[in-house]
Design a protein around this motif. Structure first.
Motif, short mmCIF file in Angstrom:
data_model
loop_
_atom_site.label_atom_id
_atom_site.label_comp_id
_atom_site.label_asym_id
_atom_site.label_seq_id
_atom_site.Cartn_x
_atom_site.Cartn_y
_atom_site.Cartn_z
N GLU A 319 128.61 -52.74 111.55
CA GLU A 319 129.27 -53.87 111.26
C GLU A 319 128.96 -54.66 110.43
OE1 GLU A 319 132.57 -55.80 111.50
OE2 GLU A 319 133.66 -54.59 112.67
N LYS A 322 128.69 -52.98 106.61
CA LYS A 322 129.30 -53.89 105.81
C LYS A 322 128.80 -54.71 104.93
CE LYS A 322 134.04 -52.77 108.63
NZ LYS A 322 134.59 -53.18 109.80
N LYS A 323 128.27 -55.34 105.61
CA LYS A 323 127.50 -56.69 104.47
C LYS A 323 126.74 -55.49 102.85
CE LYS A 323 125.62 -58.26 108.49
NZ LYS A 323 124.95 -59.11 109.13
N GLN A 325 127.57 -52.50 99.04
CA GLN A 325 127.96 -51.28 99.20
C GLN A 325 127.89 -50.69 98.04
OE1 GLN A 325 130.43 -54.55 96.72
NE2 GLN A 325 128.21 -55.45 95.52
N LYS A 348 133.52 -43.71 104.08
CA LYS A 348 133.29 -45.04 103.34
C LYS A 348 133.40 -46.07 104.97
CE LYS A 348 135.42 -46.49 99.76
NZ LYS A 348 136.08 -47.20 98.28
N ILE A 349 132.79 -47.65 104.65
CA ILE A 349 132.78 -48.16 105.70
C ILE A 349 132.46 -49.54 104.87
CG2 ILE A 349 130.69 -49.15 107.12
CD1 ILE A 349 129.79 -46.99 107.74
N GLY A 350 133.86 -50.30 105.27
CA GLY A 350 134.33 -51.40 104.15
C GLY A 350 134.03 -50.61 102.27
N ASN A 351 133.33 -51.26 101.58
CA ASN A 351 132.99 -50.96 100.52
C ASN A 351 131.76 -50.27 99.96
OD1 ASN A 351 134.58 -52.98 98.98
ND2 ASN A 351 133.54 -54.73 99.68
#
Length: 446
Positions: A319, A322-323, A325, A348-351
């Motif tokens: 988590e 995800k902050k 990119q 891929k983890i979020g962006n």
């Protein structure tokens, strides 16, 4: 195919650790081994003597590597012969994982399987070393020690004998052969027999292994750096373990300037110090990310994390990623576990997109690379820990969990008292029952 001294050897092109072979005992891997220099090889020729390597075979997920200082101390403490201790101290000792509930490693010396080192529950938890037939022959060669003699009557391997022994194993003389007798629940049996001449090999150490693999190490470094540059990665996930350390150093060579440390709040103090010191050593920027809720808050809501319910990784680490990119470098390697063996090459983890430049490296490659560069490493590796994560991680071995009690008694006490508070008995905690929501059948047998 060539045979030497009773163990499997083959000349081949497979010294990169990439091939998996079907053999009588399941899936295996192989690396090269130079008999003349007595070192493991990861290329087609030894760079010291120029000879072609023979093959050293181990389990598919063995992830072969040099023994740590702690493991050497344990092994030497279990061998009662001064001559053997001195011999092992002057040679490279390699370890490869075997499947099992806890610590269980094949030991390789002089390019052959010398024995097995394991952590077992036998009334109490203890370390045990059992040699192979050739391992016993080497011990006998170095010491002339024999526990008892027998007259061989046909094929003796696997036969039960009428004898009582108090030790885990004894050396048996069978005419011109040497055999291993092991104690089992229902008596004693001859587990292995070795009838060939033993050859002492040259003294060797990790410096020799680095010299013999210099071009290989330069090549895998070049490939990894090129991969990182092409990906245009902006940062590196740095946990303080050996794999992420190498990934960070390779990224540093590729021009990446930022390290990301996901501090769960449950890290060993040595890990936190090493992260800060190594980033300073490379003069990089450190981005430290922490979860919004502490582990102790989350554990009250979610229950304790287990091997089959690892919510901690998601909430304490993923988590936080995800902050970010862009592209981040990660030190994940496929030979660490069956799950990772079949992992995709990117994720891929979020962006954020992760890349794994040392995905195909063995643990041996990582350690040779660290020593080739003269890099410092996390001191926990020499204190009895193989997997460096949270101090109460359910994935750690019981051998490591028990080690926390010795090396970090206050941390152990906090987790132990929490487990007692929620209903676990002392025996359940020490046996590692808390590490599974649904314990596997083999654990129940213990």
């Amino acid at each position: 195919m060539e045979k030497e001294k009773g163990y499997w050897l083959e000349l081949s092109d497979s010294w990169m650790g990439k091939n998996i072979n079907h053999c009588s005992h399941g899936l295996s891997m192989e690396i090269g081994y130079c008999r003349r220099c007595n070192i493991p090889l990861r290329d087609k020729r030894c760079e010291i003597c120029g000879s072609y390597p023979l093959s050293l075979r181990f389990h598919e997920l063995g992830d072969i590597r040099p023994a740590s200082r702690y493991e050497m101390d344990i092994l030497l403490s279990l061998i009662p012969f001064r001559e053997v201790k001195n011999y092992l101290r002057r040679r490279i000792v390699l370890l490869a994982k075997q499947p099992g509930l806890d610590y269980r490693k094949d030991i390789f010396v002089d390019g052959f399987k010398f024995g097995v080192l394991e952590y077992i529950k036998d009334g109490r938890w203890r370390w045990r070393f059992v040699p192979t037939g050739k391992g016993v022959a080497l011990i006998h060669h170095l010491t002339s020690h024999v526990d008892f003699e027998m007259r061989a009557k046909g094929h003796m391997k696997g036969k039960k004998i009428d004898r009582r022994i108090d030790k885990d194993w004894e050396i048996v003389k069978l005419g011109n052969c040497v055999a291993l007798a092991v104690k089992e629940r229902k008596g004693v049996k001859i587990k292995d027999v070795y009838c060939r001449k033993i050859m002492e090999r040259k003294r060797s150490n990790l410096k020799d292994a680095v010299r013999g693999n210099t071009k290989f190490l330069e090549r895998i470094e070049r490939e990894a750096v090129e991969m990182i540059r092409k990906s245009k990665a902006r940062s590196v996930a740095f946990s303080g373990g050996k794999d992420s350390e190498v990934a960070l150093y390779l990224s540093y060579l590729a021009g990446v300037k930022k390290a990301v440390f996901l501090n769960t709040g449950m890290e060993f103090p040595e890990t936190v110090r090493f992260v800060y010191n190594f980033v300073d050593f490379l003069d990089l920027e450190l981005i430290e990310l922490s979860p919004q809720k502490s582990f102790w808050e989350l554990v009250e809501e979610m229950g304790i994390p287990t091997k089959d319910r690892r919510w901690c990784t998601k909430y304490l680490k993923l988590e936080q990623l995800k902050k970010l990119q862009g592209v981040i470098v990660d030190g994940l390697r496929k030979y660490e576990s069956l799950r990772r063996l079949h992992s995709p090459s990117t994720r891929k983890i979020g962006n954020l997109r992760t890349i794994y430049p040392i995905f195909n490296w063995l643990s041996l490659d990582v350690w040779l690379y660290i020593h080739s560069k003269g890099l410092p490493y996390n001191p926990l590796y020499d204190m009895g820990f193989e997997r460096l994560g949270c101090y109460m991680c359910p994935v750690m071995l019981n051998a490591e969990f028990h080690r926390v009690k010795v090396t970090h008694p206050e941390l152990f006490k906090r987790w132990y008292e929490y487990l007692r508070k929620i209903g676990y008995t002392h025996e359940e905690i020490m046996d590692g029952n808390w590490r599974w929501k649904e314990p596997p059948p083999k654990l129940e047998e213990l």
